[in-house]
Design a protein around this motif. Structure first.
Motif, PDB file in Angstrom:
ATOM      1  N   ASP A   1       0.829  -1.515  -0.420  1.00 15.05           N
ATOM      2  CA  ASP A   1      -0.021  -0.034   0.183  1.00 15.05           C
ATOM      3  C   ASP A   1       1.094   1.271   0.320  1.00 15.05           C
ATOM      4  O   ASP A   1      -0.167   2.612  -0.055  1.00 15.05           O
TER       5      ASP A   1
ATOM      6  N   PRO B   1       2.825   2.590  -2.184  1.00 12.39           N
ATOM      7  CA  PRO B   1       3.864   3.308  -3.488  1.00 12.39           C
ATOM      8  C   PRO B   1       5.076   3.759  -3.152  1.00 12.39           C
ATOM      9  O   PRO B   1       4.453   5.754  -2.166  1.00 12.39           O
TER      10      PRO B   1
ATOM     11  N   ARG C   1       7.299   8.607  -7.152  1.00 16.24           N
ATOM     12  CA  ARG C   1       6.213   8.192  -8.348  1.00 16.24           C
ATOM     13  C   ARG C   1       4.823   8.776  -8.227  1.00 16.24           C
ATOM     14  O   ARG C   1       3.969   8.835  -9.324  1.00 16.24           O
ATOM     15  N   SER C   2       4.362   9.224  -6.336  1.00 19.22           N
ATOM     16  CA  SER C   2       2.877   9.432  -6.735  1.00 19.22           C
ATOM     17  C   SER C   2       2.834  10.498  -6.856  1.00 19.22           C
ATOM     18  O   SER C   2       1.487  11.445  -6.832  1.00 19.22           O
TER      19      SER C   2
ATOM     20  N   VAL D   1       2.818  -2.177  -7.821  1.00 20.87           N
ATOM     21  CA  VAL D   1       4.039  -2.019  -6.355  1.00 20.87           C
ATOM     22  C   VAL D   1       3.142  -3.381  -5.827  1.00 20.87           C
ATOM     23  O   VAL D   1       3.551  -3.745  -4.854  1.00 20.87           O
TER      24      VAL D   1
ATOM     25  N   ARG E   1      -5.008   4.666   1.485  1.00 18.91           N
ATOM     26  CA  ARG E   1      -3.239   4.683   1.663  1.00 18.91           C
ATOM     27  C   ARG E   1      -2.845   5.324   0.222  1.00 18.91           C
ATOM     28  O   ARG E   1      -3.218   4.860  -0.312  1.00 18.91           O
TER      29      ARG E   1
ATOM     30  N   ARG F   1      -4.950  11.029  -2.718  1.00 17.86           N
ATOM     31  CA  ARG F   1      -4.925  12.441  -2.159  1.00 17.86           C
ATOM     32  C   ARG F   1      -5.793  12.824  -3.340  1.00 17.86           C
ATOM     33  O   ARG F   1      -6.221  12.026  -4.722  1.00 17.86           O
TER      34      ARG F   1
ATOM     35  N   ARG G   1      -2.830   4.156  -9.272  1.00 19.83           N
ATOM     36  CA  ARG G   1      -1.440   3.630  -8.674  1.00 19.83           C
ATOM     37  C   ARG G   1      -1.926   3.369  -7.273  1.00 19.83           C
ATOM     38  O   ARG G   1      -1.318   3.449  -5.947  1.00 19.83           O
TER      39      ARG G   1
ATOM     40  N   SER H   1      -3.999   0.833  -4.294  1.00 19.63           N
ATOM     41  CA  SER H   1      -3.896  -1.123  -4.261  1.00 19.63           C
ATOM     42  C   SER H   1      -5.003  -1.506  -4.675  1.00 19.63           C
ATOM     43  O   SER H   1      -5.903  -0.669  -4.703  1.00 19.63           O
TER      44      SER H   1
ATOM     45  N   ASN I   1      -7.864  -0.288  -1.760  1.00 18.74           N
ATOM     46  CA  ASN I   1      -7.402   1.269  -1.685  1.00 18.74           C
ATOM     47  C   ASN I   1      -8.303   1.412  -2.564  1.00 18.74           C
ATOM     48  O   ASN I   1      -8.990   1.851  -2.511  1.00 18.74           O
TER      49      ASN I   1
END
Lengths: 330, 542
Positions: free
Chosen positions: A6, A8, A12-13, B27, B410, B413, B420, B422, B425
């Motif tokens: 959970d 990353p 990257r984000s 990820v 998690r 935003r 991006r 998981s 989420n």
């Protein structure tokens, strides 16, 4: 284990939607500048005010028509009939101008007629469950046929004095009204795309039609709206083109099929839907218009120009596909 | 942790061996250094929860995806298939979870698919007679009752599954010239009816004489009865290697979930008594021909109704029908005290219903779009637009920020792109889409599919919070424990009809066995017995 899943890496984000858009805007703008520079050096007449007025006059119709069909493409459909709607609205308008006392009242009539034709396209597409490609290819032929019967195969001039002012007059010096109209409509349409429910639904349907439908968005209704808007702006583009040319002839709108697709795609709106938008179409129209004008000034033959433009469309799709590797082109 | 038997120099080489297989998506690590061995003439099973990595493992073995790291040996030689074609050519075949038969061609063409060239005469012409004869031999060996000249789509789901199993099991042997095939069976029995199941167990007993099988099934009894070796997968890692003699269902289960089932995992104590609560959703005579027939059900406010059943039971289609996503052919749905109408998702959303589909990435969310956009997606007609149809972007961002905090999304935003996030989420975003509308009824189709254990627990807690607020929940799920743990009542579907209603009060939850027994067409236990009789493994059948 869960923690690594959970979290990353922060770097990257950080890439947000706005920066992603900015990055892909670079290329079309660079192409505009590059083409401008190239033609300025190659020809004497390109970088002149007189030519600017000419280019913006020619590009006005293209811009107005493209802005509408951008919504259709953004939704993941396609409208091949915009050129035919321009022709049919143009032909009908000339007859109405000459045989009724509508005067400038022809403007809303032409827009309404275009919206109606577009809504017909949309309704057949949505309720008949036929690919929009097929529907609008069919209506392209139907609309053109009706228009040519109205014109009896020849160009018809309108007789209303001063009507051409709405297209070739210059409220702002050096800028023909038709181009001014295009810019005003552009601003309006960008606002619609970015700030309204219709605009948001357009993106959502193009990005994930099933998701939108599953969440209760009235997908079919909004598809018809998009086609109606495409038709409406084609109608406006049609009447302004007639005003500019002083007549409606069989070749009116003929080059719009390829040019509108080219401009939208070159601007960066994905044929797969959900990516791009009318704000980008302005740049696409600039590229196509400069390309057209510059090649003409250089004396490149009409046939060679066809080859160049076709190549540009394919290249633009190839480039845009790289940006969104997961998108499926419908 | 995993003890593997020593394979000294004198030993027969293994049929298949894998070491350190690792696979990551973005990820998420779905397989983490998985190593195992498949000896000759054995049935090796993999058990694990959904999302444990079983399908990814099979995908790697059958060449559908490539591992990021790790080695595989087939008959002692390196084996790195680049696609299913090459895998099949080297003797690794697979029965896929979703059927991969072509419907509108005769059965024999499907059976011999990929082997057509063996029947080509003079280059181009295909020897139809030889094909039919070969296909008939296959069908006979498989012991299924099928006319190979008939159109494949004319057979029902169970028969088609049998055809697919026969193809995977026997084509390499009969046609491919493979002496010792390795067959991957992914939930092969979930769609079989009784007679075909008997044939299936007889077939795998026969196949074991020449090759080996890898077997994935959620039915632990079946796994214990047929396997020689059982591997337990959890969160992408192999946690145990067992023989059936060492294992029983409870042990397998506790290994799969990594803990003994705590009573409060599903917050059963928070389950509400809803006898007096008003009815929030009433379904009457709902039918969609071919998927489900004549469904009646009622859900009280604050109640969780679970629907269980096999893949072909029609439970997912029913969920779509009730929510009004897909059209129905007959019947009505009434929300709250409103009048009964033909379901229509647009209208129902306005009246307070939410629907979370099972396929998150194709139906649930537009992953390339931002979190805020995905969250506001269902509320464009009311919450997030004003009277002029203008989008309320500020409120959208504020709402997104609020739910990111509330649901602990998690790395979330409002503007983050959902690819991006998981799986867990992402699912929280989909749930938040409905939560922000203060729903009255939620239809949840496999809400924890592809969701990691932590997020799963949070979703369960969320469901209880919602029932406290009086939200009625229709829970459609493939996970038995979830079904039993969360539901007030459980409805079991078979072939599009509700065949049982089982009360599941907090202090008296029904057992999994009871639920499974209702889900299966009658007589599966007989089929298991006939299998054990055939291989003489009576000692393993309990």
């Amino acid at each position: 284990m869960t923690a690594t899943v959970d979290a990353p890496p922060a770097s990257r984000s950080k890439v947000s939607l706005s920066t992603a858009i900015d990055k892909s805007l670079w290329l079309p703008i660079a192409v505009v500048l590059g083409l401008g520079l190239f033609f300025s050096f190659e020809t004497d007449s390109f970088a002149t005010i007189r030519n600017f007025t000419a280019v913006s006059g020619q590009a006005g119709t293209l811009l107005i028509v493209c802005l509408g069909s951008t919504f259709v493409i953004l939704m993941g459909s396609i409208d091949l009939s915009v050129g035919a709607i321009v022709l049919l609205v143009g032909a009908s308008s000339v007859q109405l101008l000459n045989h009724t006392a509508l005067g400038n009242g022809i403007l809303p009539v032409a827009a309404g007629l275009g919206a109606l034709l577009g809504a017909i396209n949309g309704a057949i597409y949505v309720f008949g469950r036929i690919p929009s490609f097929v529907v609008t290819l069919g209506s392209l032929s139907v609309f053109s046929g009706i228009a040519l019967q109205i014109l009896e195969g020849r160009a018809i001039q309108f007789t209303l004095d001063g009507f051409d002012e709405i297209a070739i007059g210059q409220l702002i010096p050096r800028l023909p009204n038709i181009a001014l109209c295009g810019l005003v409509i552009w601003a309006l349409v960008v606002f619609i795309a970015q700030r309204t429910r219709f605009g948001r639904y357009t993106y959502l349907i193009g990005g994930g039609e099933t998701v939108a439908r599953t969440a209760g968005i009235p997908v079919r209704r909004y598809k018809i709206y998009a086609f109606a808007l495409s038709g409406l702006l084609a109608g406006v583009g049609g009447i302004l083109a007639v005003a500019r040319l002083g007549a409606a002839g069989p070749s009116l709108g003929q080059d719009l099929l390829l040019n509108s697709l080219a401009a939208i795609v070159v601007g960066g709106t994905s044929l797969a839907g959900g990516v791009g938008g009318p704000h980008r179409t302005l740049i696409g129209v600039l590229i196509i218009a400069i390309l057209d004008n510059g090649l003409n000034l250089m004396g490149v033959s009409q046939y060679s120009q066809m080859i160049v433009k076709g190549g540009v469309v394919i290249a633009a799709v190839l480039v845009s596909r790289e940006r969104t590797p997961t998108a499926v082109v419908k | 942790m995993i003890q593997t038997p020593p394979s000294g120099p004198g030993a027969v080489p293994l049929l298949f061996q894998a070491e350190g297989l690792t696979k990551q998506y973005e990820v998420t690590t779905v397989l983490d250094r998985v190593g195992f061995e498949v000896p000759h003439n054995k049935i090796v099973s993999f058990v694990g929860e959904n999302g444990a990595g079983k399908s990814t493992l099979f995908n790697i073995l059958s060449g559908v995806v490539q591992a990021d790291a790790g080695t595989m040996l087939l008959h002692g030689r390196p084996y790195h298939p680049t696609g299913y074609g090459p895998a099949a050519a080297s003797g690794v075949t697979r029965v896929f979870q979703e059927q991969s038969l072509v419907g509108n061609v005769p059965v024999y063409e499907n059976l011999l698919l990929g082997h057509d060239h063996r029947f080509a005469r003079a280059g181009q012409f295909i020897d139809r007679k030889a094909m039919i004869a070969a296909a008939e031999a296959l069908v006979e060996a498989a012991g299924i009752d099928v006319d190979v000249r008939r159109r494949t789509a004319d057979y029902d789901f169970s028969k088609r599954q049998s055809i697919e199993i026969a193809r995977a099991c026997l084509a390499p042997l009969h046609l491919g010239g493979i002496a010792h095939p390795l067959v991957l069976l992914d939930e092969p029995t979930s769609a079989l009816d009784r007679r075909d199941e008997e044939a299936f167990f007889t077939l795998i007993a026969k196949l074991k004489l020449v090759g080996s099988l890898l077997f994935v099934s959620h039915r632990l009894t079946e796994v214990l009865a047929v396997s020689d070796i059982i591997y337990v997968l959890k969160d992408g890692e192999l946690v145990e290697r067992l023989t059936p003699a060492e294992a029983d269902e409870n042990l397998l289960h506790s290994l799969m979930v990594g803990r003994t089932r705590a009573a409060d995992y599903y917050h059963e104590r928070r389950q509400r008594d809803v006898a007096d609560a008003p009815i929030a959703l009433k379904v009457a005579g709902l039918s969609n021909h071919g998927a489900y027939e004549d469904i009646d059900l009622e859900i009280h406010a604050g109640e969780v109704i679970g629907i269980g059943g096999l893949l072909d039971s029609g439970k997912s289609a029913l969920g779509k029908g009730i929510a009004g996503v897909d059209p129905v052919t007959a019947g009505t749905v009434a929300l709250g005290g409103r009048s009964a109408v033909r379901p229509d998702i647009g209208r129902f959303v306005r009246q307070g219903l939410g629907y979370v589909p099972a396929e998150r990435l194709t139906e649930g969310m537009i992953a390339p779009f931002s979190l805020a956009w995905n969250l506001s997606l269902a509320s464009g007609a009311d919450l997030f637009t004003n009277a002029f149809g203008l989008w309320r972007r500020k409120r959208e961002v504020e709402t997104a920020a609020r739910y990111i905090k509330e649901l602990a999304i998690r790395s979330g935003r409002p503007e983050v792109i959902c690819t991006r996030l998981s799986g867990g989420n992402q699912q929280k975003v989909v749930l938040a889409r409905w939560l922000c509308r203060d729903p009255k009824v939620l239809v949840l189709d496999n809400p924890t599919r592809g969701v990691d254990a932590g997020a799963k627990e949070e979703i369960y807690r969320l469901i209880r919070n919602l029932t406290d607020l009086g939200v009625a929940i229709l829970l459609i799920t493939d996970e038995l424990l979830e079904l039993v743990g969360l539901s007030n009542r459980i409805l079991i579907m078979q072939y599009g009809r509700i065949v049982a209603e089982i009360a599941a009060p907090a202090d008296d939850k029904p057992g999994e066995r009871e639920i499974v027994a209702w889900m299966l067409p009658q007589g599966t236990s007989d089929a298991l017995e006939s299998y054990t009789a055939a291989v003489g493994l009576a000692g393993h059948a309990h």
